[in-house]
Design a protein around this motif. Structure first.
Motif, PDB file in Angstrom:
ATOM      1  N   VAL A 279      -2.102  17.603  -8.509  1.00 33.29           N
ATOM      2  CA  VAL A 279      -1.347  16.656  -7.686  1.00 33.29           C
ATOM      3  C   VAL A 279      -2.265  15.989  -6.658  1.00 33.29           C
ATOM      4  O   VAL A 279      -2.110  14.805  -6.341  1.00 33.29           O
ATOM      5  CB  VAL A 279      -0.168  17.366  -6.985  1.00 33.29           C
TER       6      VAL A 279
ATOM      7  N   ASP B 261       5.156  19.141  -3.025  1.00 32.58           N
ATOM      8  CA  ASP B 261       6.122  18.182  -3.560  1.00 32.58           C
ATOM      9  C   ASP B 261       7.482  18.511  -2.951  1.00 32.58           C
ATOM     10  O   ASP B 261       7.962  19.640  -3.067  1.00 32.58           O
ATOM     11  CB  ASP B 261       6.179  18.301  -5.085  1.00 32.58           C
TER      12      ASP B 261
ATOM     13  N   ALA C 202       6.019  18.587   1.540  1.00 31.41           N
ATOM     14  CA  ALA C 202       4.754  18.322   0.853  1.00 31.41           C
ATOM     15  C   ALA C 202       3.585  18.554   1.802  1.00 31.41           C
ATOM     16  O   ALA C 202       2.470  18.090   1.564  1.00 31.41           O
ATOM     17  CB  ALA C 202       4.731  16.895   0.317  1.00 31.41           C
TER      18      ALA C 202
END
Length: 234
Positions: free
Chosen positions: A25, A203, A210
């Motif tokens: 990510v 997330d 996050a």
């Protein structure tokens, strides 16, 4: 070139998959490392994830410290050349390896803790926290049975004096950690141990926030800045 971040899996690791996802990510490439790998495969940084390495049969992190993969990791980390993040059980492994001082003992309550936890970033001067601001509060996950950080008074004073307390619990340490310490670093700032789990907060759809993503984007920026510049023509 995309930074490559190794995630070590020990027998009993639980959060290696989430750590690899957090790396992805953040925009880096996760590289799977097994506990008995003979080398680190040329990665730019390493994460020691949470879980119960070798079942915590002897003492948390005590057996993992002698895993073959640690033979290359320990001297590279000691030299300051390799960024290493130990999360929860990984923090315990770093202490058992003497890459970080102190120890993690049973929670003061003697109960396993699993909760959302506010943490204050105290140092933005490490390879893993450069994307934060000193004093910034983040919301991550705390889940551990042996997360009570202890050290000799002179060690605690030295950590404070040298700015090596990386993070503290807001509102007091739920596990009893001395001076509300949630994370510390070594002298070079490349090795960080953290008891809460930033990889579970990358997330907002799957975590409490996050806010934890900054640990992984920070080391990506650090690796990029440290990469050698290719020689030009001529």
């Amino acid at each position: 070139m995309t930074a490559r971040v190794g995630v070590v899996t020990f027998p009993g690791s639980l959060d290696d998959g989430d750590a690899a996802r957090a790396v992805r990510v953040a925009g880096a490439q996760p590289v799977a490392l097994w506990h008995d790998d003979a080398d680190l495969k040329g990665v730019d940084a390493v994460i020691l994830p949470g879980g119960f390495s070798y079942g915590d049969y002897l003492r948390c992190g005590a057996i993992a410290r002698f895993a073959p993969v640690m033979a290359e990791l320990i001297p590279a980390a000691e030299s300051g050349s390799l960024p290493v993040l130990g999360i929860c059980n990984g923090f315990q492994i770093l202490c058992e390896s003497h890459l970080l001082p102190g120890a993690l003992t049973r929670n003061r309550s003697l109960h396993f803790i699993n909760r959302q936890q506010r943490v204050r970033i105290e140092s933005a001067g490490t390879a893993w926290t450069g994307g934060y601001s000193s004093g910034q509060e983040i919301l991550v996950v705390l889940k551990s049975g042996e997360g009570n950080y202890v050290a000799a008074p002179e060690t605690l004073d030295d950590l404070e004096r040298t700015g090596r307390v990386v993070a503290r619990y807001e509102g007091g340490a739920p596990n009893g950690s001395q001076r509300e310490i949630a994370g510390i670093s070594n002298e070079h700032g490349n090795v960080v141990g953290l008891m809460p789990h930033p990889e579970h907060a990358v997330d907002e759809l799957t975590g409490p926030s996050a806010d934890g993503l900054g640990f992984f984007t920070s080391v990506l920026a650090h690796a990029t800045a440290s990469a050698p510049v290719p020689a030009g023509p001529g």
